[in-house]
Each structure stands twice: as C-alpha cells, then as structure tokens.
Design an enzyme around this catalytic site. Structure first.
Site, PDB file in Angstrom:
ATOM      1  N   GLY A 242       0.319  -1.206   0.235  1.00 23.32           N
ATOM      2  CA  GLY A 242       0.246   0.212  -0.289  1.00 23.32           C
ATOM      3  C   GLY A 242       1.131   1.259  -0.240  1.00 23.32           C
ATOM      4  N   GLU A 259      -6.965  -1.954   1.646  1.00 24.53           N
ATOM      5  CA  GLU A 259      -7.357  -2.985   2.261  1.00 24.53           C
ATOM      6  C   GLU A 259      -5.836  -3.856   2.561  1.00 24.53           C
ATOM      7  OE1 GLU A 259     -10.620  -2.806   3.433  1.00 24.53           O
ATOM      8  OE2 GLU A 259     -11.439  -2.507   1.685  1.00 24.53           O
ATOM      9  N   CYS A 293      -6.298 -11.335   7.161  1.00 22.10           N
ATOM     10  CA  CYS A 293      -6.255  -9.337   7.626  1.00 22.10           C
ATOM     11  C   CYS A 293      -6.965  -9.395   9.158  1.00 22.10           C
ATOM     12  CB  CYS A 293      -6.372  -8.436   6.676  1.00 22.10           C
ATOM     13  SG  CYS A 293      -8.281  -8.438   5.793  1.00 22.10           S
TER      14      CYS A 293
HETATM   15  P1  NAD Z   1       1.422  -9.039  -0.257  1.00 24.67           P
HETATM   16  O1  NAD Z   1       1.481  -7.703  -0.048  1.00 24.67           O
HETATM   17  O2  NAD Z   1       3.006  -9.647  -0.833  1.00 24.67           O
HETATM   18  O3  NAD Z   1       0.879  -8.874  -2.054  1.00 24.67           O
HETATM   19  C1  NAD Z   1      -0.570  -8.708  -2.447  1.00 24.67           C
HETATM   20  C2  NAD Z   1      -0.650  -8.015  -4.086  1.00 24.67           C
HETATM   21  O4  NAD Z   1      -0.363  -6.932  -3.475  1.00 24.67           O
HETATM   22  C3  NAD Z   1      -0.443  -9.215  -5.106  1.00 24.67           C
HETATM   23  O5  NAD Z   1      -1.053  -9.512  -5.601  1.00 24.67           O
HETATM   24  C4  NAD Z   1       0.900  -8.635  -5.636  1.00 24.67           C
HETATM   25  O6  NAD Z   1       1.139  -9.404  -6.150  1.00 24.67           O
HETATM   26  C5  NAD Z   1       0.707  -7.013  -5.762  1.00 24.67           C
HETATM   27  N1  NAD Z   1       2.243  -6.246  -5.043  1.00 24.67           N
HETATM   28  C6  NAD Z   1       2.963  -6.345  -4.421  1.00 24.67           C
HETATM   29  N2  NAD Z   1       3.837  -4.903  -4.437  1.00 24.67           N
HETATM   30  C7  NAD Z   1       2.519  -4.231  -5.350  1.00 24.67           C
HETATM   31  C8  NAD Z   1       3.112  -3.497  -5.575  1.00 24.67           C
HETATM   32  N3  NAD Z   1       4.510  -2.517  -5.746  1.00 24.67           N
HETATM   33  N4  NAD Z   1       2.626  -2.407  -6.862  1.00 24.67           N
HETATM   34  C9  NAD Z   1       1.512  -3.247  -7.204  1.00 24.67           C
HETATM   35  N5  NAD Z   1       0.588  -4.534  -6.984  1.00 24.67           N
HETATM   36  C10 NAD Z   1       1.468  -5.348  -6.060  1.00 24.67           C
HETATM   37  O7  NAD Z   1       0.441  -9.484   0.056  1.00 24.67           O
HETATM   38  P2  NAD Z   1      -0.448 -11.239   1.037  1.00 24.67           P
HETATM   39  O8  NAD Z   1       1.507 -11.983   1.123  1.00 24.67           O
HETATM   40  O9  NAD Z   1      -0.632 -11.519  -0.773  1.00 24.67           O
HETATM   41  O10 NAD Z   1      -1.241 -11.050   1.812  1.00 24.67           O
HETATM   42  C11 NAD Z   1      -0.608 -10.492   3.223  1.00 24.67           C
HETATM   43  C12 NAD Z   1      -1.260  -8.786   3.248  1.00 24.67           C
HETATM   44  O11 NAD Z   1      -2.053  -8.965   2.935  1.00 24.67           O
HETATM   45  C13 NAD Z   1      -1.296  -9.530   4.476  1.00 24.67           C
HETATM   46  O12 NAD Z   1      -0.899  -7.717   5.330  1.00 24.67           O
HETATM   47  C14 NAD Z   1      -2.839  -8.687   5.565  1.00 24.67           C
HETATM   48  O13 NAD Z   1      -3.086  -7.971   6.222  1.00 24.67           O
HETATM   49  C15 NAD Z   1      -2.592  -7.796   3.904  1.00 24.67           C
HETATM   50  N6  NAD Z   1      -4.966  -8.487   3.986  1.00 24.67           N
HETATM   51  C16 NAD Z   1      -5.426  -7.465   3.883  1.00 24.67           C
HETATM   52  C17 NAD Z   1      -6.435  -7.804   3.675  1.00 24.67           C
HETATM   53  C18 NAD Z   1      -7.438  -5.778   4.059  1.00 24.67           C
HETATM   54  O14 NAD Z   1      -8.987  -6.417   3.380  1.00 24.67           O
HETATM   55  N7  NAD Z   1      -7.115  -5.011   5.306  1.00 24.67           N
HETATM   56  C19 NAD Z   1      -7.507  -8.854   3.332  1.00 24.67           C
HETATM   57  C20 NAD Z   1      -6.587  -9.548   2.764  1.00 24.67           C
HETATM   58  C21 NAD Z   1      -5.083  -9.662   2.770  1.00 24.67           C
END
Ligand code: NAD
Length: 506
Positions: A242, A259, A293
C-alpha cells in the site's frame, strides 16, 4: 494422497470449471500447493503490453456497459451467483488446494462470493442519490451517481477469490468494468473464477472485456496502478504494498481503495463469559492458520481472570488439530510458504528477546515434505506491547498481555500503526459502549462478544491508519465505484445567484 494425485485433482477441477489446460500448464510462473509444496500448475506471466491491452478492452467494454440500466446490469451478477452456487464444491476445494484453507473455510470463501452477488443484485435497484434543499427559488438540487470507468483490482493470496468478488460484483452493478491482478501465489483460483464469470457473461450478453484477468507479479500490479485509464484501484495486501501503491495513485489523482495489514486485538474484561472467549479467541487467532487480515494477534486479559483463562487457551492451542486442510477435524492448515514460516520464527525470536514466553510455534508435520510448512499456533505471554507486537506477522501468533485499568488498556489497544478490526468481551454495558464510542477502539471494525475475525458482507469492510482507509462490500461502499455529480436545475424565469451575489449585465 501422493503428490501427483494433488496436481491431477487440480487439473480435473479446473477442467470441470471450464479452464483450458493451456492456461495453467507450460507457463513460467509455477504454482505450488501449500498442502504439500508440490507444483500444481505453471501459468503464463503477462507482459506490460498484455496489461495495457487488457485495460484497453476493459475501457471499451465500460463505454457500452455504462449505458445498460443498473437493474439489467444486476442480472449479470445474478447469473454469476448462479454459476458460483453450482460450482461451490469445486471452487471451494480449489481454494483449499491453492491457499491451504481448511475445507469449511474454502467453501465459506465461495459462499461469501455468493452473498456479495446477492447483495449487489439488490443494490442494482438502490443506487440512490439525494435531493437537497436549495436556497434559490424555483430551483431543484440533486445528486446523481454515474459509472466511473475501469476498476483495477489487486488481491492478496489469503482471500484469493472473495476479495475480487467484493469489488467486482459492486463494480459491475455500478456500471464499471474490472481488470484483476490476483496474487502470484493463487492464480489458479483466479482462472477458475474468470471461467465461471465468462459463463455468466455469455448468458447475460455482457460486452467482451468487461472483466479482464491479468496474471503476473508486482510488475503487473504496478502497470495497472500507473495506467491513467484506470480511475479506481482497489488494492488488498500488505502495508508495504500500500505504501508503494498509494502515492502512485495520488500522483495521478486516481481513487485508491486500500485494504492493508491489520493487527487486531481483543480486550477480555472481568465480566466476560469465558466459554465464549475461548471459542471466539480460538477461531479468530488460529483460523486460516493466522493468515487473515482480521486475525486476532493481541489479547489483553484482565489480571483477575488471567490465570483462569490463559491455561484454558493453552489447552485449546495444544489440542487443535494441525494438518492437511482437506481432512475432517483439521482446524489449522499450512502456512502459505517458507518465507511466511521464516517470518513467524523471526517474530517468535524477537518476542523472546523482548521477554516473551512462547508456547507452541514449532514446525510440525515435517514428514509431508521440505516445501510444506505446518506450525503449531503460538501463544506468547508478553510483559508489554514491544515493537514485535506492534508489527503484523502473517502467521498464528497470539500475544497475550495483562491489564488492570480500562482507560490504560484502551490506550494500549490503539497504540499500534494498524486499525482494521477489534473486539471486547464483556458483560459490562459501560465498557462495551465505551469501546464502541469515540474514545474507544480506533478501528474500522469494532465488535462486542465476538472476535475481530469473520466479517459478513452486509457491513462496510476496511480499516484506518496503516490499514489504508478503504471500505468494501456492504453499506454504502458502492459509492467508491461511482462518480457523483451534483445537479442544479432552474425551472423559474429568474437567475438568482447563490450567497446573494448580484451580477447584473445589460
Ligand atoms: P502482498 O502485499 O505481498 O501482495 C498483495 C498483492 O499486491 C499481490 O497481488 C502482489 O502481486 C501485489 N503487489 C505487491 N507489490 C506491489 C506493487 N508495488 N504494486 C502493485 N501491486 C503490488 O500481500 P500478501 O502476502 O498476498 O497478503 C497478505 C497481506 O494482505 C497481509 O498484510 C494482510 O493483512 C493483507 N490483507 C488485507 C486485507 C484487508 O482487507 N485489509 C485482506 C486480505 C489481506
């Protein structure tokens, strides 16, 4: 079940759901099941040109779709819900195989998709705007909501299909098209969802390109975020992601629905029903192997009941069945991968260094193979809220701390960077209401006598601070997928100006 049998079952399910074998074989991105660590697919990684073309198709589809009346757009979502109902067992099983969720949670995730479809169908007849009292005579003021364009959806591995549906079902009825970049760890379930969507789209006569799936890693996500044809991006994942995505969207004035990570707590008050607490804590802290999450990560237990509750929790933790998520009775499946396991062990070491006493947390079921990572969920009794407690470690670690003063525990509760979900277990009305009040929990979700995990789709879902501020699913979350126009209509013969301004020309 042997390794090859798992891969074979994956192919059979995908075939039944309508995914061509060429979509998940022979590609460069290998997909592993966390159940055994075995490779179950090899998908093609999209290039930047592929992403651009997909956005172009989605934009063209939007231009047609926005003119379809909203209740008719709802019909597409209704039909998609029907496809999901028919495919629930297969898709749920695929979620279990690819993300490692236990059977009932895999099915639950598909049920959540069905629920949001039902919600969105009703919503398609309720995209209301306001009429507003105007200070000018013979004028009418109102607001109208219009489709906004292509909605980019970036999703995380832990809700590989539901998160897309929260966004897509709303976007479709709002008159938008979508481009989905799923997690690189879970592309097979995305292929299956896309195939189900295509069936519904064919039945509904939806324009080609209304829903595009682009499989790739971070680079594909970045291409989606940077494209000026995408006015809204909903990004679900870590706070680190994010932090990269938010400023890029802000720079080009696009709307962000972020999120991100959570660090959710429960406060256990002296009056709490401890039977409820043990069950609520067990599900919230150990469910999905701590990879939600909304997982409960911090437990504040009142001094007076600490010695009654914590041993009971430890007993529940010791007896919970960890193992193959397909087996009946198993409540805790595998971690997603080795990196996740390593981060968990790192956090436990840091917690010990900060004075924590760890129960559980060790690797188990090593016989399954070097690439499968099963752990016994950990309880860590902490002397205070050290830095490691303030960090989200995406694994089943529950930090337990004592409290004695209610105002003090409320401060501690909010003293973390994240602000997703929270709860209090109490039968004291004053404490419950204070927790929900302006001086209570600072999270997007605040519950009483249930844990912080396991939201239903009717409410708006999301959190504050480093969780990103986005809201999805129910309530008025749909407004983020539309453009608001304020309209003033003069049906009189004069032209009065607002604020009494006069501007008379000859
Ligand atoms: P992650 O951040 O590694 O990846 C999530 C997504 O983001 C993937 O599709 C990835 O390819 C993409 N991504 C990564 N870096 C990016 C960038 N610089 N630009 C654009 N896209 C990018 O997360 P993860 O390991 O798949 O999931 C776990 C995390 O997600 C935990 O921190 C969890 O709390 C969070 N999560 C939050 C919610 C919510 O609704 N708040 C729901 C589910 C998971």
């Amino acid at each position: 079940m042997t390794a090859s049998a798992l891969a074979a079952e994956t192919s059979e399910i995908l075939a039944r759901l309508g995914v061509a074998a060429s979509a998940f074989t022979g590609g460069t991105m290998t997909v592993r099941s966390p159940i055994s660590g075995e490779v179950i697919g090899a998908v093609k990684e999209a290039s930047a040109a592929d992403m651009s073309a997909a956005i172009g198709r989605a934009h063209d589809a939007f231009l047609a779709w926005r003119k379809v009346p909203a209740p008719k757009r709802g019909e597409l979502v209704r039909l998609f819900g029907e496809e999901l109902r028919a495919a629930k067992a297969d898709l749920g099983r695929l979620v279990t195989i690819e993300a490692g969720k236990i059977t009932s949670e895999g099915l639950g995730e598909v049920q959540e998709m069905i629920d949001i479809c039902d919600f969105a169908v009703g919503l398609s007849r309720q995209l209301y705007g306001l009429t507003i009292a105007t200070e000018r005579a013979s004028h009418r003021m109102m607001e109208t909501w219009h489709p906004i364009g292509v909605v980019g959806i970036i999703s995380a591995f832990n809700f590989p299909v539901a998160v897309w549906s929260w966004n897509a079902a709303l976007a479709f009825v709002c008159g938008d098209s979508v481009v989905w970049k799923p997690s690189e760890k879970t592309p097979l379930t995305a292929l299956a969802v896309q195939a189900l969507y295509e069936k519904a789209a064919a039945r509904a006569g939806a324009p080609a390109g209304l829903s595009e799936l682009v499989i790739g890693g971070k680079a594909a996500g970045e291409a989606l975020v940077n494209d000026t044809r995408v006015p809204v991006v909903s990004a679900t994942g870590s706070t680190a992601m994010g932090r990269a995505v938010g400023p890029r969207l802000a720079e080009r004035f696009a709307r962000a629905i972020l999120e991100l990570g959570g660090n959710n707590a429960a406060i256990i008050a002296p009056s709490a029903d401890l039977d409820l607490v043990v069950r609520g804590v067990a599900f919230a802290a150990m469910g999905t192997a701590g990879q939600r999450c909304t997982t409960l990560r911090r437990l504040f237990v009142h001094d007076s009941i600490y010695d009654a509750l914590v041993p009971r929790l430890k007993k529940a933790y010791g007896s919970v069945k960890v193992g193959d998520p397909r087996e009946a009775g198993v409540l805790v499946g595998p971690l997603i991968d080795k990196a996740s396991f390593d981060r968990m062990q790192g956090a436990l070491s840091a917690a010990k260094a900060a004075g924590g006493v760890v129960t559980g947390g060790e690797r188990t079921r090593e016989d399954v193979g070097a690439d499968a990572h099963y752990v016994r969920p950990a309880i860590v009794e902490m002397p205070g809220q050290a830095d490691v407690v303030k960090t989200e470690t995406f694994a089943p670690i529950l930090y337990v701390m004592r409290w004695s003063d209610f105002d003090e525990v409320l401060k501690l509760h909010n003293d973390v960077p994240q602000g997703l979900s929270s709860s209090i277990f109490t039968n004291d009305l004053r404490q419950a209401e204070t927790f929900l009040s302006v001086v209570g929990s600072d999270c997007g979700i605040a519950n009483v006598n249930i844990g912080p995990s396991g939201a239903e789709i009717g409410g708006a879902f999301g959190g504050e601070k480093e969780t990103g501020g986005g809201r999805e699913a129910g309530s008025d979350a749909w407004k983020a997928y539309m453009r608001r126009a304020t309209n003033t209509i003069n049906y009189g013969r004069d032209l009065p100006l607002a604020q009494g301004v006069s501007f008379d020309v000859e």
